[in-house]
Scaffold this motif. Structure first.
Motif, PDB file in Angstrom:
ATOM      1  N   TRP A 173       0.823  -1.319   0.092  1.00  0.00           N
ATOM      2  CA  TRP A 173       0.011  -0.105   0.035  1.00  0.00           C
ATOM      3  C   TRP A 173       0.998   1.334   0.014  1.00  0.00           C
ATOM      4  CZ3 TRP A 173      -0.111   3.449   4.169  1.00  0.00           C
ATOM      5  CH2 TRP A 173      -1.266   4.445   4.238  1.00  0.00           C
ATOM      6  N   LEU A 174       1.976   1.146   0.666  1.00  0.00           N
ATOM      7  CA  LEU A 174       2.805   2.355   0.757  1.00  0.00           C
ATOM      8  C   LEU A 174       3.546   2.492  -0.560  1.00  0.00           C
ATOM      9  CD1 LEU A 174       3.810   4.243   3.056  1.00  0.00           C
ATOM     10  CD2 LEU A 174       6.097   2.975   2.940  1.00  0.00           C
ATOM     11  N   TRP A 175       3.721   1.662  -1.433  1.00  0.00           N
ATOM     12  CA  TRP A 175       4.244   1.772  -2.684  1.00  0.00           C
ATOM     13  C   TRP A 175       3.312   2.356  -3.679  1.00  0.00           C
ATOM     14  CZ3 TRP A 175       6.362  -3.732  -2.792  1.00  0.00           C
ATOM     15  CH2 TRP A 175       7.711  -3.987  -1.861  1.00  0.00           C
TER      16      TRP A 175
ATOM     17  N   GLY B 166       5.900  -0.442 -11.765  1.00  0.00           N
ATOM     18  CA  GLY B 166       5.722  -1.864 -11.800  1.00  0.00           C
ATOM     19  C   GLY B 166       6.853  -3.176 -11.509  1.00  0.00           C
ATOM     20  N   THR B 167       8.027  -2.692 -12.427  1.00  0.00           N
ATOM     21  CA  THR B 167       9.313  -3.730 -12.315  1.00  0.00           C
ATOM     22  C   THR B 167       9.815  -3.402 -10.955  1.00  0.00           C
ATOM     23  OG1 THR B 167       9.682  -3.466 -14.527  1.00  0.00           O
ATOM     24  CG2 THR B 167      11.281  -4.227 -13.169  1.00  0.00           C
ATOM     25  N   VAL B 168       9.732  -2.147 -10.378  1.00  0.00           N
ATOM     26  CA  VAL B 168      10.451  -1.610  -8.941  1.00  0.00           C
ATOM     27  C   VAL B 168       9.499  -2.661  -7.895  1.00  0.00           C
ATOM     28  CG1 VAL B 168      10.857   0.080  -7.266  1.00  0.00           C
ATOM     29  CG2 VAL B 168      11.255   0.460  -9.636  1.00  0.00           C
ATOM     30  N   HIS B 169       8.202  -2.495  -7.996  1.00  0.00           N
ATOM     31  CA  HIS B 169       7.297  -3.003  -7.004  1.00  0.00           C
ATOM     32  C   HIS B 169       7.642  -4.637  -7.010  1.00  0.00           C
ATOM     33  CE1 HIS B 169       4.148   0.145  -7.890  1.00  0.00           C
ATOM     34  NE2 HIS B 169       5.186   0.540  -7.368  1.00  0.00           N
ATOM     35  N   ALA B 170       7.791  -5.281  -8.035  1.00  0.00           N
ATOM     36  CA  ALA B 170       8.120  -6.544  -8.256  1.00  0.00           C
ATOM     37  C   ALA B 170       9.412  -7.079  -7.605  1.00  0.00           C
ATOM     38  CB  ALA B 170       7.986  -7.169  -9.571  1.00  0.00           C
TER      39      ALA B 170
ATOM     40  N   PRO C 101      17.068  -0.644  -7.354  1.00  0.00           N
ATOM     41  CA  PRO C 101      16.602  -0.937  -6.102  1.00  0.00           C
ATOM     42  C   PRO C 101      17.418  -1.477  -5.177  1.00  0.00           C
ATOM     43  CG  PRO C 101      14.641  -1.025  -7.689  1.00  0.00           C
ATOM     44  CD  PRO C 101      16.086  -0.839  -8.568  1.00  0.00           C
ATOM     45  N   TYR C 102      18.318  -2.565  -5.745  1.00  0.00           N
ATOM     46  CA  TYR C 102      19.342  -3.016  -5.072  1.00  0.00           C
ATOM     47  C   TYR C 102      20.433  -2.240  -4.467  1.00  0.00           C
ATOM     48  CZ  TYR C 102      17.094  -7.304  -7.306  1.00  0.00           C
ATOM     49  OH  TYR C 102      16.283  -8.240  -7.754  1.00  0.00           O
ATOM     50  N   ALA C 103      20.937  -1.495  -5.476  1.00  0.00           N
ATOM     51  CA  ALA C 103      21.968  -0.247  -4.772  1.00  0.00           C
ATOM     52  C   ALA C 103      21.141   0.497  -3.860  1.00  0.00           C
ATOM     53  CB  ALA C 103      22.328   0.163  -6.123  1.00  0.00           C
ATOM     54  N   VAL C 104      19.964   0.829  -4.131  1.00  0.00           N
ATOM     55  CA  VAL C 104      19.243   1.719  -3.054  1.00  0.00           C
ATOM     56  C   VAL C 104      19.279   0.988  -1.690  1.00  0.00           C
ATOM     57  CG1 VAL C 104      17.142   2.735  -2.527  1.00  0.00           C
ATOM     58  CG2 VAL C 104      17.974   3.006  -4.801  1.00  0.00           C
ATOM     59  N   ALA C 105      19.061  -0.351  -1.511  1.00  0.00           N
ATOM     60  CA  ALA C 105      18.847  -1.175  -0.564  1.00  0.00           C
ATOM     61  C   ALA C 105      20.183  -1.097   0.362  1.00  0.00           C
ATOM     62  CB  ALA C 105      18.299  -2.258  -0.558  1.00  0.00           C
ATOM     63  N   LEU C 106      21.161  -1.397  -0.511  1.00  0.00           N
ATOM     64  CA  LEU C 106      22.650  -1.455  -0.061  1.00  0.00           C
ATOM     65  C   LEU C 106      23.023  -0.213   0.637  1.00  0.00           C
ATOM     66  CD1 LEU C 106      24.255  -3.471  -2.907  1.00  0.00           C
ATOM     67  CD2 LEU C 106      24.193  -4.029  -0.596  1.00  0.00           C
TER      68      LEU C 106
ATOM     69  N   THR D 190      13.689  -1.907   4.308  1.00  0.00           N
ATOM     70  CA  THR D 190      13.853  -1.884   2.974  1.00  0.00           C
ATOM     71  C   THR D 190      12.587  -1.543   2.049  1.00  0.00           C
ATOM     72  OG1 THR D 190      15.634  -3.915   3.348  1.00  0.00           O
ATOM     73  CG2 THR D 190      14.342  -3.701   1.046  1.00  0.00           C
ATOM     74  N   SER D 191      11.503  -2.056   2.541  1.00  0.00           N
ATOM     75  CA  SER D 191      10.251  -1.599   2.038  1.00  0.00           C
ATOM     76  C   SER D 191      10.067  -0.110   1.845  1.00  0.00           C
ATOM     77  CB  SER D 191       8.986  -2.478   2.173  1.00  0.00           C
ATOM     78  OG  SER D 191       9.142  -3.595   2.046  1.00  0.00           O
ATOM     79  N   GLY D 192      10.392   0.639   3.034  1.00  0.00           N
ATOM     80  CA  GLY D 192      10.610   1.880   3.141  1.00  0.00           C
ATOM     81  C   GLY D 192      11.605   2.743   2.178  1.00  0.00           C
ATOM     82  N   TRP D 193      12.746   1.969   2.081  1.00  0.00           N
ATOM     83  CA  TRP D 193      13.584   2.519   1.052  1.00  0.00           C
ATOM     84  C   TRP D 193      13.070   2.721  -0.299  1.00  0.00           C
ATOM     85  CZ3 TRP D 193      17.910  -0.944   3.822  1.00  0.00           C
ATOM     86  CH2 TRP D 193      17.940  -0.274   4.956  1.00  0.00           C
ATOM     87  N   VAL D 194      12.501   1.544  -0.392  1.00  0.00           N
ATOM     88  CA  VAL D 194      11.791   1.398  -1.964  1.00  0.00           C
ATOM     89  C   VAL D 194      10.898   2.417  -2.085  1.00  0.00           C
ATOM     90  CG1 VAL D 194      10.721   0.042  -3.349  1.00  0.00           C
ATOM     91  CG2 VAL D 194      12.607  -1.199  -1.975  1.00  0.00           C
TER      92      VAL D 194
END
Length: 421
Positions: A115-117, A174-178, A254-259, A387-391
């Protein structure tokens, strides 16, 4: 120049929190909300029992509020980032205008993150990852030396998941969500198993539980863990979130964002803060047997010049709403009763001479101690949740002009030209 009314020292006119609130026509709690947004600067009083504010800054903010103009940041304070994700105000935390504690009471972590995304609630949504991605992440974690920490495992899992995703640079929503759903699931599945796995289709909290403790889960324990994940999902511009947004402004995937977020999370003042609180609770319980308990543990830390972990918060004045919600849920977990009692006595000891309250790190420590988890368990819960918040922040940043978070440094070195050394 006038005399400071609160400290009695010469200087520009200073106002107490109460006087600043009166000039602004707001509650004292709102004054501190302005501080957190960079609209006011505060200074500790000489006696350490309160804050003072520059009268000129207060008057300028009051004028901008009356005129309807957007307030400018205080001098020497970075301009706040605009976000529509999280608001912290009056000792409450809101996700997109909804109380985060109310969300934790009604929905599980995956539902709230989705929902946040997207702004849409999907009941029963489950985060899963491709088997190959999970296998790669587990292999990356298994390759770490025995001295590897929980943070090392989270980093290794993220890098392995990224390496196996050829579409990682597709930044369409959509791809970022997945990608995010798969990454969060992978971070859980890559952690070593300590207990029997839950049945297929179980929510994320149930899949995370056996990665944190060998004890079988209780319904109340799982409820507390799931609520902790929701409550830790985001917290405005925490340092890890700022790091994540800086990566996103350069259009990192998104992986680099999470890192980037994980790198900032690995500090004792942020995501790793629950581990010292865990050890403090354990020490309190051990010393209780000798009869000196919480007061002695708190006194030792104060005598050593260290802060008492799990006490107070930069953005909350009287209460951490996330901690209050989690403490309430932990009251229904029988195995956490001893740790919960110890946490209350620690707060009482820390607040003997000044107001004190337990924060979410202390509540996480009660969960980890009470349910037989390792000290690093709180950091794993924090990282998986955030991690979901960062996304969410990356999705917001991807819609902004690229490279906008590139400040200019104020050079303070020797002026050129200088001879070559």
């Amino acid at each position: 120049m006038t005399e400071n009314p609160e400290t009695g020292t010469p200087g520009a006119e200073r106002l107490s929190t109460r006087h600043a609130a009166e000039r602004l026509g707001v509650k004292p709690e709102t004054v501190y909300a302005y501080v957190s947004r960079g609209l006011l600067r505060r200074h500790r009083s000489a006696n350490g029992r309160g804050s003072t504010f520059d009268a000129a800054e207060v008057d300028a903010l009051a004028l901008s509020r009356r005129s309807g103009r957007r307030p400018a940041p205080a001098a020497g304070v970075a301009s706040p980032l605009t976000t529509g994700i999280t608001l912290i105000e009056d000792d409450r935390c809101y996700y997109r205008g909804v109380d985060s504690s109310a969300l934790a009471a009604r929905h599980d972590y995956e539902e709230v993150a989705q929902w946040l995304w997207t702004g849409r609630l999907t009941p029963g949504v489950r985060f899963t990852a491709p088997p190959g991605q999970i296998a790669a992440a587990r292999a990356g974690v298994a390759a770490l030396p025995p001295s590897g920490t929980a943070e090392d495992r989270l980093h290794a899992a993220t890098v392995a998941a990224s390496a196996g995703d050829p579409l990682r640079s597709d930044l369409s929503p959509g791809t970022v969500h997945a990608t995010a759903r798969a990454l969060v699931a992978t971070l859980v599945e890559a952690q070593p198993e300590l207990g029997p796995p839950p049945p297929d289709g179980a929510p994320l909290a149930a899949r995370l539980w056996p990665r944190l403790t060998p004890r079988p889960p209780s319904a109340a324990g799982l409820r507390a863990l799931d609520a902790a994940l929701v409550l830790l999902l985001d917290h405005d511009m925490a340092v890890s979130t700022l790091a994540a947004r800086v990566a996103a402004t350069a259009r990192a995937h998104p992986y680099a964002v999470a890192l980037a977020g994980l790198g900032a999370l690995d500090g004792p003042l942020h995501g790793a803060a629950a581990a010292p609180a865990h050890r403090m609770l354990r020490e309190t319980s051990e010393r209780d047997e000798a009869g000196d308990g919480a007061a002695a543990v708190v006194g030792t830390r104060l005598r050593e010049g260290a802060r008492v972990p799990g006490i107070g918060h930069l953005l909350y004045r009287r209460r951490d709403p996330r901690a209050e919600t989690l403490f309430g849920l932990l009251e229904a977990v029988p195995e956490a009763a001893g740790a919960l009692d110890a946490s209350r006595r620690i707060v009482t000891a820390a607040g003997r001479h000044r107001p004190a309250f337990g924060n979410v790190d202390l509540a996480l420590a009660v969960l980890s101690v009470g349910c037989g988890m390792q000290p690093e368990a709180g950091q794993v819960v924090f990282a998986v949740a955030r991690t979901s918040g960062w996304v969410a922040h990356a999705l917001e940043e991807y819609t902004e002009p690229a490279m906008r978070l590139r400040p200019s440094g104020q050079y303070r070195g020797p002026r050129p030209p200088r001879p070559v050394p």
